[in-house]
Design a protein around this motif. Structure first.
Motif, PDB file in Angstrom:
ATOM      1  N   ARG A   1       9.304  -2.089  -3.038  1.00  0.00           N
ATOM      2  CA  ARG A   1       8.756  -1.854  -1.705  1.00  0.00           C
ATOM      3  C   ARG A   1       8.931  -3.052  -0.784  1.00  0.00           C
ATOM      4  NH1 ARG A   1       7.203   1.780  -4.755  1.00  0.00           N
ATOM      5  NH2 ARG A   1       6.183   3.699  -4.080  1.00  0.00           N
ATOM      6  N   GLY A   2       9.802  -3.970  -1.184  1.00  0.00           N
ATOM      7  CA  GLY A   2      10.135  -5.083  -0.303  1.00  0.00           C
ATOM      8  C   GLY A   2       9.326  -6.333  -0.518  1.00  0.00           C
ATOM      9  N   PHE A   3       8.384  -6.300  -1.466  1.00  0.00           N
ATOM     10  CA  PHE A   3       7.622  -7.498  -1.797  1.00  0.00           C
ATOM     11  C   PHE A   3       8.409  -8.305  -2.836  1.00  0.00           C
ATOM     12  CE2 PHE A   3       4.686  -4.259  -0.392  1.00  0.00           C
ATOM     13  CZ  PHE A   3       3.870  -4.938   0.505  1.00  0.00           C
ATOM     14  N   VAL A   4       8.027  -9.534  -3.031  1.00  0.00           N
ATOM     15  CA  VAL A   4       8.767 -10.365  -3.976  1.00  0.00           C
ATOM     16  C   VAL A   4       7.953 -10.574  -5.247  1.00  0.00           C
ATOM     17  CG1 VAL A   4       9.977 -11.591  -2.139  1.00  0.00           C
ATOM     18  CG2 VAL A   4       7.845 -12.540  -3.032  1.00  0.00           C
TER      19      VAL A   4
ATOM     20  N   ASP B   1       2.991 -13.758   3.213  1.00  0.00           N
ATOM     21  CA  ASP B   1       2.239 -12.763   2.454  1.00  0.00           C
ATOM     22  C   ASP B   1       0.987 -12.322   3.211  1.00  0.00           C
ATOM     23  OD1 ASP B   1       4.018 -12.832   0.386  1.00  0.00           O
ATOM     24  OD2 ASP B   1       2.625 -13.578  -1.124  1.00  0.00           O
ATOM     25  N   ALA B   2       0.260 -13.295   3.761  1.00  0.00           N
ATOM     26  CA  ALA B   2      -0.992 -12.990   4.448  1.00  0.00           C
ATOM     27  C   ALA B   2      -0.768 -12.071   5.640  1.00  0.00           C
ATOM     28  CB  ALA B   2      -1.675 -14.278   4.886  1.00  0.00           C
ATOM     29  N   GLN B   3       0.333 -12.263   6.335  1.00  0.00           N
ATOM     30  CA  GLN B   3       0.638 -11.437   7.489  1.00  0.00           C
ATOM     31  C   GLN B   3       0.902  -9.996   7.065  1.00  0.00           C
ATOM     32  OE1 GLN B   3       0.352 -12.524  10.613  1.00  0.00           O
ATOM     33  NE2 GLN B   3       0.766 -10.459  11.375  1.00  0.00           N
ATOM     34  N   VAL B   4       1.600  -9.854   5.937  1.00  0.00           N
ATOM     35  CA  VAL B   4       1.953  -8.516   5.456  1.00  0.00           C
ATOM     36  C   VAL B   4       0.715  -7.739   5.029  1.00  0.00           C
ATOM     37  CG1 VAL B   4       3.115  -7.247   3.609  1.00  0.00           C
ATOM     38  CG2 VAL B   4       4.301  -9.091   4.789  1.00  0.00           C
ATOM     39  N   ILE B   5      -0.182  -8.387   4.282  1.00  0.00           N
ATOM     40  CA  ILE B   5      -1.310  -7.647   3.724  1.00  0.00           C
ATOM     41  C   ILE B   5      -2.410  -7.361   4.735  1.00  0.00           C
ATOM     42  CG2 ILE B   5      -0.872  -8.427   1.372  1.00  0.00           C
ATOM     43  CD1 ILE B   5      -3.043 -10.492   1.673  1.00  0.00           C
TER      44      ILE B   5
ATOM     45  N   LEU C   1      -0.792  -2.342   2.395  1.00  0.00           N
ATOM     46  CA  LEU C   1      -1.789  -2.233   1.332  1.00  0.00           C
ATOM     47  C   LEU C   1      -1.681  -0.892   0.615  1.00  0.00           C
ATOM     48  CD1 LEU C   1      -4.918  -3.791   3.080  1.00  0.00           C
ATOM     49  CD2 LEU C   1      -3.433  -4.862   1.371  1.00  0.00           C
ATOM     50  N   HIS C   2      -1.454   0.160   1.378  1.00  0.00           N
ATOM     51  CA  HIS C   2      -1.270   1.485   0.780  1.00  0.00           C
ATOM     52  C   HIS C   2      -0.022   1.490  -0.107  1.00  0.00           C
ATOM     53  CE1 HIS C   2      -3.547   3.159   4.518  1.00  0.00           C
ATOM     54  NE2 HIS C   2      -4.378   2.687   3.613  1.00  0.00           N
ATOM     55  N   SER C   3       1.022   0.825   0.355  1.00  0.00           N
ATOM     56  CA  SER C   3       2.259   0.768  -0.412  1.00  0.00           C
ATOM     57  C   SER C   3       2.053   0.022  -1.724  1.00  0.00           C
ATOM     58  CB  SER C   3       3.348   0.086   0.422  1.00  0.00           C
ATOM     59  OG  SER C   3       4.595   0.105  -0.251  1.00  0.00           O
ATOM     60  N   LEU C   4       1.280  -1.059  -1.696  1.00  0.00           N
ATOM     61  CA  LEU C   4       0.983  -1.804  -2.916  1.00  0.00           C
ATOM     62  C   LEU C   4       0.175  -0.949  -3.894  1.00  0.00           C
ATOM     63  CD1 LEU C   4       0.088  -5.330  -1.481  1.00  0.00           C
ATOM     64  CD2 LEU C   4       2.033  -4.780  -2.966  1.00  0.00           C
TER      65      LEU C   4
ATOM     66  N   THR D   1       4.400  11.613 -14.553  1.00  0.00           N
ATOM     67  CA  THR D   1       5.136  11.915 -13.327  1.00  0.00           C
ATOM     68  C   THR D   1       4.155  12.023 -12.170  1.00  0.00           C
ATOM     69  OG1 THR D   1       6.839  13.133 -14.525  1.00  0.00           O
ATOM     70  CG2 THR D   1       6.692  13.516 -12.166  1.00  0.00           C
ATOM     71  N   ILE D   2       4.408  11.243 -11.119  1.00  0.00           N
ATOM     72  CA  ILE D   2       3.579  11.299  -9.910  1.00  0.00           C
ATOM     73  C   ILE D   2       4.491  11.501  -8.713  1.00  0.00           C
ATOM     74  CG2 ILE D   2       2.128   9.971  -8.327  1.00  0.00           C
ATOM     75  CD1 ILE D   2       0.809   8.667 -10.615  1.00  0.00           C
ATOM     76  N   ASP D   3       4.165  12.477  -7.894  1.00  0.00           N
ATOM     77  CA  ASP D   3       4.884  12.676  -6.643  1.00  0.00           C
ATOM     78  C   ASP D   3       4.329  11.677  -5.630  1.00  0.00           C
ATOM     79  OD1 ASP D   3       5.993  13.441  -4.264  1.00  0.00           O
ATOM     80  OD2 ASP D   3       5.294  15.519  -4.342  1.00  0.00           O
ATOM     81  N   PRO D   4       5.134  10.691  -5.188  1.00  0.00           N
ATOM     82  CA  PRO D   4       4.602   9.679  -4.265  1.00  0.00           C
ATOM     83  C   PRO D   4       4.113  10.253  -2.948  1.00  0.00           C
ATOM     84  CG  PRO D   4       6.995   9.549  -4.407  1.00  0.00           C
ATOM     85  CD  PRO D   4       6.553  10.481  -5.499  1.00  0.00           C
ATOM     86  N   ASP D   5       4.540  11.470  -2.632  1.00  0.00           N
ATOM     87  CA  ASP D   5       4.117  12.078  -1.368  1.00  0.00           C
ATOM     88  C   ASP D   5       2.704  12.658  -1.430  1.00  0.00           C
ATOM     89  OD1 ASP D   5       6.410  11.404  -0.051  1.00  0.00           O
ATOM     90  OD2 ASP D   5       7.383  13.345  -0.301  1.00  0.00           O
ATOM     91  N   VAL D   6       2.044  12.558  -2.579  1.00  0.00           N
ATOM     92  CA  VAL D   6       0.658  13.042  -2.655  1.00  0.00           C
ATOM     93  C   VAL D   6      -0.301  11.908  -3.018  1.00  0.00           C
ATOM     94  CG1 VAL D   6       1.321  15.401  -3.220  1.00  0.00           C
ATOM     95  CG2 VAL D   6       0.897  13.758  -5.078  1.00  0.00           C
ATOM     96  N   VAL D   7       0.195  10.655  -2.994  1.00  0.00           N
ATOM     97  CA  VAL D   7      -0.652   9.508  -3.324  1.00  0.00           C
ATOM     98  C   VAL D   7      -0.808   8.637  -2.087  1.00  0.00           C
ATOM     99  CG1 VAL D   7      -0.897   7.434  -4.730  1.00  0.00           C
ATOM    100  CG2 VAL D   7       0.072   9.514  -5.733  1.00  0.00           C
ATOM    101  N   TYR D   8      -2.051   8.363  -1.723  1.00  0.00           N
ATOM    102  CA  TYR D   8      -2.339   7.527  -0.558  1.00  0.00           C
ATOM    103  C   TYR D   8      -3.445   6.553  -0.936  1.00  0.00           C
ATOM    104  CZ  TYR D   8      -3.530   6.197   4.246  1.00  0.00           C
ATOM    105  OH  TYR D   8      -3.769   5.490   5.399  1.00  0.00           O
ATOM    106  N   ALA D   9      -3.189   5.265  -0.721  1.00  0.00           N
ATOM    107  CA  ALA D   9      -4.165   4.222  -1.050  1.00  0.00           C
ATOM    108  C   ALA D   9      -4.642   4.334  -2.490  1.00  0.00           C
ATOM    109  CB  ALA D   9      -5.348   4.270  -0.089  1.00  0.00           C
TER     110      ALA D   9
END
Length: 211
Positions: free
Chosen positions: A75-78, A135-139, A145-148, A163-171
């Motif tokens: 998701r673009g984090f390191v 990092d602080a700016q991103v979070i 935060l939802h992506s993490l 198996t999890i459909d990412p389109d039904v998971v939020y936060a």
């Protein structure tokens, strides 16, 4: 399960691991944000057991941490690589003479150490450094935060072969029992025009406006 539901609850690290043990939990994951005196340190880490005691559980924790970090990185984090971290996987040992029953030097972090002692697959995920400007700016961003949270869920699911459909998971919450992106988009043409069938955008709207 959560080891505490409110900020008023303050179970010890031992009590948290014991709870996981009694519940026969498949894993105990302690969710954190990191901080350092060195502002250049950034990225996600999995704080895991060194394997000098209960090596099989230590291997499980390493594998689970690696899966979660992989999804965080996707998701673009390191993944933290400075200091003693190895591709985000970090071990630390006691320096005060604390040992395990086999005489080996004990793991430093209480969650990890008690997990090894009580035979639980336990580890800590440090998602980012609040002491690092980038990092602080991103979070500060809710979407990040939802992506993490989603990365955590998907990493856990992958490790356990779920198996999890990412389109039904939020936060970090699974809304599959009450949300279908096609139904929601078709029910509200204005949303469909704006988002198409982008599940994450539709789900975010559903959670923040539709429930």
């Amino acid at each position: 399960y959560m080891t505490r539901e409110t900020t008023n609850e303050k179970p010890s690290l031992y009590e948290r691991v014991l709870m996981a043990k009694k519940l026969k939990a498949d894993a105990l994951i302690s969710i954190h944000f990191n901080s350092s005196d060195y502002s250049y340190e950034r990225g996600a880490e999995a704080l895991i057991a060194g394997g000098q005691y209960n090596s099989e559980r230590a291997k499980e924790g390493k594998a689970l941490g690696d899966k979660i970090l992989g999804h965080i990185a996707a998701r673009g984090f390191v993944r933290e690589t400075s200091g003693d971290a190895r591709d985000g996987l970090f071990t630390r040992f006691c320096t005060d003479g604390t040992t395990y029953e086999n005489g080996a030097v004990a793991d430093y972090y209480g969650i990890v150490r008690w997990s090894m002692k009580l035979d639980v697959n336990g580890l800590i995920i440090e998602h980012a450094y609040v002491s690092n400007k980038s990092d602080a700016q991103v979070i500060k961003n809710d979407a990040a935060l939802h992506s993490l949270a989603q990365a955590d869920a998907l990493g856990i699911a992958e490790y356990f072969g779920l198996t999890i459909d990412p389109d039904v998971v939020y936060a970090g919450t699974d809304y599959s029992s009450v949300f279908d992106k096609y139904y929601y988009a078709n029910k509200y043409p204005d949303l469909k025009n704006a988002f198409g069938y982008d599940g994450q955008k539709l789900l975010q709207h559903f959670v923040t406006n539709g429930i």
